[in-house]
Design a protein around this motif. Structure first.
Motif, mmCIF file in Angstrom:
data_model
loop_
_atom_site.group_PDB
_atom_site.id
_atom_site.type_symbol
_atom_site.label_atom_id
_atom_site.label_comp_id
_atom_site.label_asym_id
_atom_site.label_seq_id
_atom_site.Cartn_x
_atom_site.Cartn_y
_atom_site.Cartn_z
ATOM 1 N N GLU A 47 0.826 -1.212 0.000
ATOM 2 C CA GLU A 47 0.000 0.000 0.000
ATOM 3 C C GLU A 47 0.861 1.263 0.000
ATOM 4 O OE1 GLU A 47 -4.177 1.420 2.004
ATOM 5 O OE2 GLU A 47 -3.391 -0.580 2.384
ATOM 6 N N SER A 60 -4.497 -1.056 -2.189
ATOM 7 C CA SER A 60 -4.460 -2.200 -1.277
ATOM 8 C C SER A 60 -3.911 -3.440 -1.991
ATOM 9 C CB SER A 60 -5.868 -2.504 -0.759
ATOM 10 O OG SER A 60 -6.655 -3.098 -1.781
ATOM 11 N N SER A 118 -5.325 -6.281 -2.209
ATOM 12 C CA SER A 118 -6.414 -6.881 -2.990
ATOM 13 C C SER A 118 -6.561 -6.195 -4.339
ATOM 14 C CB SER A 118 -7.740 -6.787 -2.235
ATOM 15 O OG SER A 118 -7.654 -7.422 -0.995
ATOM 16 N N GLN A 119 -6.478 -4.881 -4.331
ATOM 17 C CA GLN A 119 -6.584 -4.134 -5.581
ATOM 18 C C GLN A 119 -5.408 -4.449 -6.503
ATOM 19 O OE1 GLN A 119 -6.861 -0.292 -3.669
ATOM 20 N NE2 GLN A 119 -8.994 -0.081 -4.300
ATOM 21 N N THR A 136 -17.666 -9.358 -3.957
ATOM 22 C CA THR A 136 -16.450 -8.733 -3.427
ATOM 23 C C THR A 136 -15.550 -8.303 -4.576
ATOM 24 O OG1 THR A 136 -16.563 -10.118 -1.446
ATOM 25 C CG2 THR A 136 -14.425 -9.103 -1.942
ATOM 26 N N LEU A 169 -14.234 -4.474 -5.796
ATOM 27 C CA LEU A 169 -12.824 -4.144 -6.030
ATOM 28 C C LEU A 169 -12.639 -3.562 -7.429
ATOM 29 C CD1 LEU A 169 -11.071 -7.259 -4.457
ATOM 30 C CD2 LEU A 169 -10.772 -4.892 -3.718
ATOM 31 N N LYS A 201 -14.079 0.002 -7.806
ATOM 32 C CA LYS A 201 -13.206 1.000 -7.189
ATOM 33 C C LYS A 201 -12.004 1.290 -8.083
ATOM 34 C CE LYS A 201 -11.405 2.388 -2.777
ATOM 35 N NZ LYS A 201 -11.353 2.158 -1.364
ATOM 36 N N CYS A 224 -15.843 -15.530 5.904
ATOM 37 C CA CYS A 224 -14.470 -15.003 5.811
ATOM 38 C C CYS A 224 -13.654 -15.715 4.730
ATOM 39 C CB CYS A 224 -13.755 -15.146 7.151
ATOM 40 S SG CYS A 224 -14.408 -14.057 8.416
ATOM 41 N N VAL A 272 -13.113 -13.659 1.551
ATOM 42 C CA VAL A 272 -12.584 -12.299 1.669
ATOM 43 C C VAL A 272 -11.073 -12.349 1.459
ATOM 44 C CG1 VAL A 272 -12.307 -10.328 3.231
ATOM 45 C CG2 VAL A 272 -14.409 -11.682 3.302
ATOM 46 N N GLU A 280 -7.552 -7.660 2.685
ATOM 47 C CA GLU A 280 -8.640 -6.893 3.293
ATOM 48 C C GLU A 280 -8.793 -7.256 4.760
ATOM 49 O OE1 GLU A 280 -10.152 -4.317 1.744
ATOM 50 O OE2 GLU A 280 -8.679 -4.820 0.211
ATOM 51 N N ARG A 334 -5.973 -5.536 6.649
ATOM 52 C CA ARG A 334 -6.205 -4.075 6.731
ATOM 53 C C ARG A 334 -7.216 -3.749 7.822
ATOM 54 N NH1 ARG A 334 -8.172 -1.199 1.809
ATOM 55 N NH2 ARG A 334 -7.124 0.611 2.576
ATOM 56 N N ARG A 335 -8.243 -4.580 7.951
ATOM 57 C CA ARG A 335 -9.322 -4.308 8.904
ATOM 58 C C ARG A 335 -8.900 -4.585 10.342
ATOM 59 N NH1 ARG A 335 -13.797 -7.572 5.640
ATOM 60 N NH2 ARG A 335 -13.790 -6.309 3.757
#
Length: 171
Positions: free
Chosen positions: A35, A41, A43-44, A72, A76, A79, A154, A157, A161, A164-165
């Motif tokens: 990042e 991120s 994931s991105q 999900t 992504l 975004k 989960c 996911v 992510e 990050r959370r």
């Protein structure tokens, strides 16, 4: 032998717990670096890498490749399109299907990637001998059976992510 609240956990249990901490901490460090360097991120970045590998890929196929839920994946992608890293285009043969392509900002972000976009854990797992991976799978299945309050959702996911959370709390 039953343990009581005053009985210290076994040394082996603590060593395994430390292994999970090491894995989680390594993941968090890797995704933080991704990042910082790329501005996106983990994931991105994984989405961008998969689109680079498979230009024109659809969201359903992308979700399968990433092992995540289609909704999900769609979030992504939307975004990344909004950030001008990806473009969507209709397939010639089927106007209902959308293909994804890298935009210049996505190409630029990928050039800054400090390691595997999918993360260091999938990369490390892919390097394990098949017999070791199968054994790990069996043993993790057994661990999950004994895990109270497990949240099956989960599984779809991305790890980036989840990392990050998470905050500083932990086991």
């Amino acid at each position: 032998m039953k343990t009581n609240p005053d009985t210290p956990p076994s040394l082996l249990t603590m060593e395994v717990l430390q292994q999970f901490r090491l894995i989680f901490g390594s993941l968090r460090q890797h995704f933080r670096l991704v990042e910082e360097r790329c501005g996106l991120s983990g994931s991105q970045m994984w989405v961008l890498q998969e689109v680079e590998r498979h230009p024109g890929i659809g969201i359903s196929d992308l979700a399968i490749r990433m092992g995540i839920h289609q909704s999900t994946c769609s979030l992504l992608v939307d975004k990344l399109v909004g950030q001008e890293c990806l473009t969507k285009s209709r397939h010639h043969g089927d106007q209902r299907r959308v293909g994804l392509r890298l935009a210049p900002k996505g190409i630029s972000a990928l050039s800054l990637l400090p390691g595997p976009a999918e993360g260091i854990l999938p990369d490390a797992l892919s390097r394990l001998p098949s017999v070791v991976l199968k054994t790990l799978h069996i043993n993790l299945d057994e661990l999950i059976v004994h895990l109270p309050g497990k949240d099956e959702s989960c599984a779809g996911v991305p790890l980036a992510e989840m990392v990050r959370r998470s905050g500083a709390e932990g086991a």
